[in-house]
Design a protein around this motif. Structure first.
Motif, PDB file in Angstrom:
ATOM      1  N   UNK A  84     -11.623   5.715  -4.552  1.00 35.22           N
ATOM      2  CA  UNK A  84     -11.625   6.708  -3.574  1.00 35.22           C
ATOM      3  C   UNK A  84     -10.486   7.766  -4.314  1.00 35.22           C
ATOM      4  N   UNK A  85      -9.413   7.474  -4.409  1.00 31.19           N
ATOM      5  CA  UNK A  85      -8.519   8.166  -5.113  1.00 31.19           C
ATOM      6  C   UNK A  85      -9.034   9.182  -6.311  1.00 31.19           C
ATOM      7  N   UNK A  86      -9.912   8.399  -7.019  1.00 33.58           N
ATOM      8  CA  UNK A  86     -10.385   8.932  -8.172  1.00 33.58           C
ATOM      9  C   UNK A  86     -11.490  10.205  -7.763  1.00 33.58           C
ATOM     10  N   UNK A  87     -12.287   9.985  -6.574  1.00 38.14           N
ATOM     11  CA  UNK A  87     -13.223  10.786  -5.999  1.00 38.14           C
ATOM     12  C   UNK A  87     -12.390  12.008  -5.411  1.00 38.14           C
ATOM     13  N   UNK A  88     -11.519  11.648  -4.792  1.00 37.38           N
ATOM     14  CA  UNK A  88     -10.706  12.779  -3.878  1.00 37.38           C
ATOM     15  C   UNK A  88      -9.176  12.889  -4.544  1.00 37.38           C
ATOM     16  N   UNK A  89      -9.120  13.632  -5.742  1.00 36.22           N
ATOM     17  CA  UNK A  89      -8.091  13.955  -6.354  1.00 36.22           C
ATOM     18  C   UNK A  89      -6.735  14.704  -5.537  1.00 36.22           C
ATOM     19  N   UNK A  90      -7.214  15.357  -4.377  1.00 36.31           N
ATOM     20  CA  UNK A  90      -6.149  15.850  -3.528  1.00 36.31           C
ATOM     21  C   UNK A  90      -5.263  14.886  -2.830  1.00 36.31           C
ATOM     22  N   UNK A  91      -5.992  13.566  -2.539  1.00 33.40           N
ATOM     23  CA  UNK A  91      -5.505  12.754  -1.839  1.00 33.40           C
ATOM     24  C   UNK A  91      -4.616  11.760  -3.081  1.00 33.40           C
ATOM     25  N   UNK A  92      -5.105  11.758  -4.195  1.00 34.01           N
ATOM     26  CA  UNK A  92      -4.374  10.992  -5.242  1.00 34.01           C
ATOM     27  C   UNK A  92      -3.053  11.816  -5.585  1.00 34.01           C
ATOM     28  N   UNK A  93      -3.145  13.307  -5.499  1.00 33.79           N
ATOM     29  CA  UNK A  93      -1.970  13.811  -5.601  1.00 33.79           C
ATOM     30  C   UNK A  93      -1.024  13.742  -4.544  1.00 33.79           C
ATOM     31  N   UNK A  94      -1.588  13.665  -3.379  1.00 34.19           N
ATOM     32  CA  UNK A  94      -0.539  13.523  -2.160  1.00 34.19           C
ATOM     33  C   UNK A  94       0.016  12.186  -2.276  1.00 34.19           C
ATOM     34  N   UNK A  95      -0.614  10.981  -2.598  1.00 36.00           N
ATOM     35  CA  UNK A  95      -0.027   9.589  -2.714  1.00 36.00           C
ATOM     36  C   UNK A  95       0.956   9.661  -3.873  1.00 36.00           C
ATOM     37  N   UNK A  96       0.426  10.268  -5.076  1.00 32.51           N
ATOM     38  CA  UNK A  96       1.554  10.159  -6.142  1.00 32.51           C
ATOM     39  C   UNK A  96       2.753  11.058  -5.717  1.00 32.51           C
ATOM     40  N   UNK A  97       2.733  12.298  -4.966  1.00 33.57           N
ATOM     41  CA  UNK A  97       3.863  12.602  -4.688  1.00 33.57           C
ATOM     42  C   UNK A  97       5.039  11.712  -4.006  1.00 33.57           C
ATOM     43  N   UNK A  98       4.281  10.956  -3.092  1.00 34.58           N
ATOM     44  CA  UNK A  98       5.339   9.955  -2.425  1.00 34.58           C
ATOM     45  C   UNK A  98       5.914   8.824  -3.095  1.00 34.58           C
ATOM     46  N   UNK A  99       5.059   8.373  -4.152  1.00 30.46           N
ATOM     47  CA  UNK A  99       5.247   7.238  -5.089  1.00 30.46           C
ATOM     48  C   UNK A  99       6.332   7.883  -6.030  1.00 30.46           C
ATOM     49  N   UNK A 100       6.319   8.807  -6.613  1.00 34.16           N
ATOM     50  CA  UNK A 100       7.334   9.568  -7.337  1.00 34.16           C
ATOM     51  C   UNK A 100       8.655   9.780  -6.703  1.00 34.16           C
ATOM     52  N   UNK A 101       8.756  10.092  -5.400  1.00 33.73           N
ATOM     53  CA  UNK A 101       9.791  10.352  -4.564  1.00 33.73           C
ATOM     54  C   UNK A 101      10.753   8.928  -4.553  1.00 33.73           C
ATOM     55  N   UNK A 102      10.209   7.796  -4.810  1.00 32.35           N
ATOM     56  CA  UNK A 102      10.738   6.660  -4.715  1.00 32.35           C
ATOM     57  C   UNK A 102      11.735   6.272  -5.987  1.00 32.35           C
ATOM     58  N   UNK A 103      11.523   7.252  -7.034  1.00 29.33           N
ATOM     59  CA  UNK A 103      12.427   6.995  -8.230  1.00 29.33           C
ATOM     60  C   UNK A 103      11.650   5.858  -9.014  1.00 29.33           C
ATOM     61  N   UNK A 104      12.670   5.436  -9.954  1.00 30.19           N
ATOM     62  CA  UNK A 104      12.198   4.717 -11.059  1.00 30.19           C
ATOM     63  C   UNK A 104      12.223   3.098 -10.666  1.00 30.19           C
ATOM     64  N   UNK A 105      13.237   2.794  -9.713  1.00 30.51           N
ATOM     65  CA  UNK A 105      13.744   1.311  -9.191  1.00 30.51           C
ATOM     66  C   UNK A 105      12.326   0.681  -8.796  1.00 30.51           C
ATOM     67  N   UNK A 106      12.086  -0.495  -9.192  1.00 34.81           N
ATOM     68  CA  UNK A 106      10.990  -1.370  -8.624  1.00 34.81           C
ATOM     69  C   UNK A 106      11.079  -1.352  -7.160  1.00 34.81           C
ATOM     70  N   UNK A 107       9.928  -1.448  -6.430  1.00 37.95           N
ATOM     71  CA  UNK A 107      10.128  -0.880  -4.776  1.00 37.95           C
ATOM     72  C   UNK A 107      10.277  -2.307  -4.296  1.00 37.95           C
ATOM     73  N   UNK A 108      11.172  -2.490  -3.260  1.00 42.33           N
ATOM     74  CA  UNK A 108      11.081  -3.450  -2.177  1.00 42.33           C
ATOM     75  C   UNK A 108      10.019  -3.322  -1.032  1.00 42.33           C
ATOM     76  N   UNK A 109      10.065  -4.217  -0.289  1.00 41.83           N
ATOM     77  CA  UNK A 109       9.373  -3.893   1.085  1.00 41.83           C
ATOM     78  C   UNK A 109       9.572  -2.623   1.648  1.00 41.83           C
ATOM     79  N   UNK A 110      10.846  -2.217   1.837  1.00 43.13           N
ATOM     80  CA  UNK A 110      11.273  -1.157   2.625  1.00 43.13           C
ATOM     81  C   UNK A 110      10.619   0.195   1.784  1.00 43.13           C
TER      82      UNK A 110
END
Length: 476
Positions: free
Chosen positions: A302-328
């Motif tokens: 679905x993210x491949x079919x809807x690139x606007x959602x892929x970009x929106x999700x990517x923005x949030x992931x990149x905002x976490x930085x390069x550390x391996x994510x914990x549950x928080x």
């Protein structure tokens, strides 16, 4: 392990293409309508209506080929309570939230897990989902200590590097389902069992795959070269591995799931026997990787079919930085939350939940006699126009605060089942899928050709017929 090692070498049933007109005629073919059983005189109950389908096979091939469309067609034809022939037996199908609630709430204990045993017992004997009533309650209470927030935090520390390293090794044009399946198998063997990635892991992974594919075999005999025989052999491999490994796990103080189950203690000091630990580990390994693979595949599609959602999700992931994510950190990925929930709605990882009526029961005014095999259809609930706006559309915002269409009924959205048998590892699975997609979003952009539509094979749990080919490009 490469794709060929993991995949079944026999093409899936639903990979055989049929012209659209033939598809439609096959799906809508009319069979003689009959009553399932005559209601007791004076009960005021209605008989369950339905049909047996084709001789011997019944609707087995229809359900495997058409999946969601088959379930919806049965609902439109017969309503929320009907019966059909499948796998050589007669099943009553419960469809829609109201009929589902009768079986899963199970207030008078009229439904047991016996029907799951019809499919799974030879391969996942005495797994948690196959237990009933007081025994199930006891085992679930002991096992719950393995899925606390603290335990999940520890598992996340273990699976985060596995996922990052695995995603980074992907080729530019993978069959994504198989790449994801390899990753979830790696998580299951390393995090749940603390196994290193070596040839022994490959053998265990193959045994799991064979055991999962076997329960829906059309030929339920150990014919050499058949899926049933492969599943039985896989079960023997798994039993031998866990039995031989168990003494060392009991003696150690590991933080993998296998070790935790060996030490798990209930409120009154109850503990699992060696046989319990072996049976639960085999079942949990299956549940831990297959449903996560299906969910991650659906989300990625679905993210491949809807690139606007892929970009929106990517923005949030990149905002976490390069550390391996914990549950928080994973909790802060709100866009992925919405997309995962919508993907689970559109593709339920477990499309059928079987039960058995252990006594006569009234289901929405229909007579279902004791001994009846029952199947519950989450797909029908997930596509109900009475509970979802434009149910075939991809619309993650339906889960956002202010809409929350999933609150239209307790069983409108039920990808993890419901009642006392609701998936015990659902939070683990959601965190794993979210962490996996987070790593994909950091590393790549991905796409599918214009007009591409994913088709699922329902021979066992949903599998993409073509493995979901995608094109990956490095995102940074």
């Amino acid at each position: 392990m490469d794709d060929v090692t993991i995949r079944d070498r026999i093409p899936p049933l639903t990979s055989i293409p049929l012209p659209r007109a033939v598809d439609r005629r096959w799906l809508t073919k009319r069979w003689p309508v009959r009553e399932f059983a005559t209601p007791p005189a004076g009960s005021g109950l209605k008989p369950v209506l339905g049909d047996a389908g084709a001789p011997l096979l019944g609707h087995t091939l229809d359900s495997m080929r058409f999946g969601v469309d088959f379930a919806l067609h049965r609902y439109e034809t017969y309503g929320p309570v009907s019966w059909l022939g499948i796998f050589g037996r007669r099943f009553v199908m419960l469809a829609g939230p109201e009929a589902t609630q009768v079986a899963l709430a199970n207030k008078d204990k009229a439904f047991s897990q016996e029907a799951w045993r019809f499919f799974l017992d030879r391969f996942f004997y005495r797994g948690l989902m196959l237990l009933d009533f007081d025994e199930h309650h006891l085992h679930r209470r002991i096992m719950q200590v393995a899925f606390t927030r603290d335990r999940l935090t520890g598992y996340a520390r273990q699976f985060a590097p596995v996922l990052r390293e695995g995603v980074a090794r992907w080729p530019e044009q993978p069959r994504l389902y198989w790449a994801l399946k390899q990753l979830t198998l790696d998580v299951a063997t390393r995090v749940f069992m603390a196994m290193p990635g070596d040839a022994g892991t490959a053998r265990i992974n193959r045994a799991f795959v064979d055991s999962v594919r076997a329960p829906t075999s059309l030929v339920r005999l150990p014919v050499p070269g058949g899926r049933w025989a492969a599943g039985l052999a896989g079960r023997r491999v798994l039993e031998r591995y866990f039995t031989e490994s168990l003494p060392a796990k009991r003696a150690a103080d590991g933080d993998d799931l296998f070790s935790v189950l060996c030490r798990a203690t209930g409120e009154d000091g109850e503990r699992f026997s060696d046989a319990d630990v072996v049976n639960h580990m085999i079942f949990l390994m299956m549940a831990a990787h297959d449903t996560s693979t299906i969910t991650a595949t659906a989300v990625a599609y679905h993210l491949a079919k809807h690139p606007q959602w892929q970009e929106r999700a990517r923005e949030e992931s990149l905002a976490l930085g390069d550390e391996l994510p914990d549950l928080a950190a994973l909790d802060r990925l709100e866009t992925l939350d919405l997309v995962i929930k919508e993907s689970l709605r559109l593709t339920a990882p477990v499309p059928s939940l079987p039960r058995m009526a252990v006594k006569d029961v009234d289901v929405l005014g229909h007579y279902v006699p004791a001994g009846t095999l029952v199947t519950i259809s989450p797909n029908t609930n997930h596509y109900s126009p009475g509970h979802w706006t434009d149910p075939r559309a991809f619309d993650p915002e339906r889960f956002a605060e202010g809409r929350r269409e999933d609150k239209s009924h307790r069983y409108a959205w039920m990808p993890f089942g419901g009642g006392v048998h609701k998936c015990i590892g659902l939070h683990f699975g959601l965190f794993e899928v979210k962490a996996l997609l987070h790593e994909m979003l950091r590393a790549y952009r991905w796409s599918v050709p214009a007009g591409y539509r994913l088709r699922w094979d329902y021979v066992s749990l949903p599998v993409p017929v073509d493995g979901l080919p995608v094109s990956l490009t490095r995102s940074r």
